[in-house]
Design an enzyme around this catalytic site. Structure first.
Site, short mmCIF file in Angstrom:
data_model
loop_
_atom_site.label_atom_id
_atom_site.label_comp_id
_atom_site.label_asym_id
_atom_site.label_seq_id
_atom_site.Cartn_x
_atom_site.Cartn_y
_atom_site.Cartn_z
N PRO A 91 0.83 -1.22 0.00
CA PRO A 91 0.00 0.00 0.00
C PRO A 91 0.85 1.26 0.00
O PRO A 91 0.35 2.35 -0.24
CB PRO A 91 -0.81 -0.11 1.29
CG PRO A 91 -0.11 -1.10 2.15
CD PRO A 91 0.65 -2.01 1.24
N GLU A 118 2.16 -7.80 8.71
CA GLU A 118 2.42 -6.35 8.74
C GLU A 118 3.25 -5.90 7.55
O GLU A 118 3.68 -4.75 7.46
CB GLU A 118 3.14 -5.95 10.05
CG GLU A 118 2.23 -5.99 11.28
CD GLU A 118 0.97 -5.17 11.10
OE1 GLU A 118 1.05 -4.02 10.62
OE2 GLU A 118 -0.11 -5.70 11.42
N ARG A 156 -4.47 -8.24 -20.30
CA ARG A 156 -5.38 -7.87 -21.40
C ARG A 156 -4.74 -6.88 -22.36
O ARG A 156 -5.28 -6.61 -23.43
CB ARG A 156 -6.72 -7.38 -20.87
CG ARG A 156 -6.66 -6.14 -20.03
CD ARG A 156 -7.93 -5.99 -19.21
NE ARG A 156 -9.14 -5.90 -20.01
CZ ARG A 156 -9.51 -4.84 -20.72
NH1 ARG A 156 -8.75 -3.76 -20.71
NH2 ARG A 156 -10.62 -4.85 -21.41
N ASP A 171 -11.05 1.72 -24.22
CA ASP A 171 -11.27 1.56 -22.78
C ASP A 171 -11.08 2.87 -22.05
O ASP A 171 -10.35 3.75 -22.50
CB ASP A 171 -10.25 0.57 -22.21
CG ASP A 171 -10.72 -0.87 -22.30
OD1 ASP A 171 -11.90 -1.08 -22.63
OD2 ASP A 171 -9.90 -1.77 -22.05
N1 SAM Z 1 1.38 -2.69 7.68
C1 SAM Z 1 1.40 -2.36 6.28
C2 SAM Z 1 1.19 -0.86 6.12
O1 SAM Z 1 0.49 -0.27 6.91
O2 SAM Z 1 1.74 -0.29 5.14
C3 SAM Z 1 0.27 -3.10 5.57
C4 SAM Z 1 0.50 -4.55 5.45
S1 SAM Z 1 -0.83 -5.37 4.67
C5 SAM Z 1 -1.82 -5.84 6.02
C6 SAM Z 1 -0.12 -6.89 4.17
C7 SAM Z 1 0.28 -6.96 2.70
O3 SAM Z 1 -0.85 -6.78 1.87
C8 SAM Z 1 1.27 -5.95 2.22
O4 SAM Z 1 2.59 -6.32 2.52
C9 SAM Z 1 1.01 -5.91 0.74
O5 SAM Z 1 1.72 -6.95 0.07
C10 SAM Z 1 -0.48 -6.20 0.66
N2 SAM Z 1 -1.31 -5.00 0.45
C11 SAM Z 1 -2.21 -4.50 1.30
N3 SAM Z 1 -2.82 -3.43 0.81
C12 SAM Z 1 -2.31 -3.23 -0.42
C13 SAM Z 1 -2.53 -2.25 -1.44
N4 SAM Z 1 -3.40 -1.27 -1.29
N5 SAM Z 1 -1.82 -2.36 -2.59
C14 SAM Z 1 -0.91 -3.34 -2.75
N6 SAM Z 1 -0.65 -4.28 -1.81
C15 SAM Z 1 -1.33 -4.23 -0.67
#
Ligand code: SAM
Length: 255
Positions: A91, A118, A156, A171
């Site tokens: 994220p 995490e 795609r 698109d």
């Molecule tokens: N503690 C982290 C933070 O607050 O930045 C979030 C960890 S999340 C619970 C666990 C995993 O989900 C991340 O390591 C990532 O690979 C994935 N993930 C969660 N949200 C995501 C998003 N919006 N985009 C891409 N990957 C995401």
């Protein structure tokens, strides 16, 4: 294109690969997806992939060793696919977009690393996979769904994956515009009728109507995109607008 997805839950990803366009792309040989189980790269008897965070706090963190080993294996086994462009799903990464999907669709070899808990030990990002992609400003429990989102959007756009009739040419997000409205049969559904022009058979008029609708709905729904779009003379006419005239010379100072 070869795509390796590194995850501790490979089973989560299998079913989406067995349907529709992803299935067809794989069967045609244009897409080769490999699911890599990070757990297989842990060396202890419990196949541990996570540990407590240094400094304390809630949750667990993905350990670096199995991730480094799995990525290094992909690099070593790249074969004809060539070196992989490796991306961490996070994220905290760069926002994923149609533009990024188009760019990734040019790659021969992509590897998507899915975090859990995490997230991954920071040394993965610092020394192994600096590239990160986020699918939006919200937090999911793992990187598997984000990896599927990226895979689907990229697949795609690989030449030949979509047939002509499904072409991504119009698109949404092409030219920074949203796509025009779509209708299908029946022409009259509960008294709600399809716009007359679409039944007319006048291809040029239909194209002009669609372009105008596309411009109007982008302006209304996504003014941020509309501002980025460079309006052509024809589009200005479609909107009943004129391009503001350039003033000649500099305005005179008020004396
Ligand atoms: N503690 C982290 C933070 O607050 O930045 C979030 C960890 S999340 C619970 C666990 C995993 O989900 C991340 O390591 C990532 O690979 C994935 N993930 C969660 N949200 C995501 C998003 N919006 N985009 C891409 N990957 C995401």
């Amino acid at each position: 294109m070869r795509v390796d997805i590194l995850t501790i839950f490979p089973e989560m990803l299998r079913s989406p690969l067995e349907h529709s366009i992803l299935k067809r792309a794989r069967e045609s040989g244009r897409l080769d997806v490999r699911l890599v189980d990070i757990r297989e790269f842990s060396t202890d008897r419990h196949r541990t992939v996570d540990d407590m965070p240094y400094g304390g706090g809630a949750g667990m963190v993905m350990k670096p060793e199995p991730i480094f080993r799995s990525v290094e294996q992909i690099i070593a086994d790249a074969g004809d696919a060539g070196p992989a462009r490796i991306v961490l799903m996070t994220p905290q990464g760069e926002p994923f977009s149609q533009e990024r999907a188009r760019e990734l669709a040019q790659e021969d070899h992509l590897a998507l690393l899915c975090g859990r808990y995490e997230g991954v030990d920071e040394r993965v990002r610092e020394h192994l996979v600096p590239d990160g992609l986020s699918i939006g400003d919200y937090v999911l429990t793992g990187g598997e769904l984000p990896a599927l989102v990226v895979l689907d959007a990229v697949a795609r756009l690989i030449p030949g994956v979509l047939g002509d009739e499904e072409s991504p040419r119009h698109d949404s997000f092409t030219d920074d515009l949203l796509e025009h409205p779509q209708y299908t049969r029946p022409a009259d559904f509960r008294g709600w009728t399809v716009p007359e022009i679409l039944l007319s058979g006048h291809h040029e008029e239909v194209a002009r109507w669609r372009r105008r609708q596309s411009l109007l709905r982008t302006l209304q729904r996504r003014p941020d995109l509309f501002r980025r779009h460079h309006l052509t003379e024809e589009e200005l006419t479609l909107l009943g607008l004129e391009r503001p005239r350039r003033r000649k010379g500099r305005p005179r100072d008020n004396a």
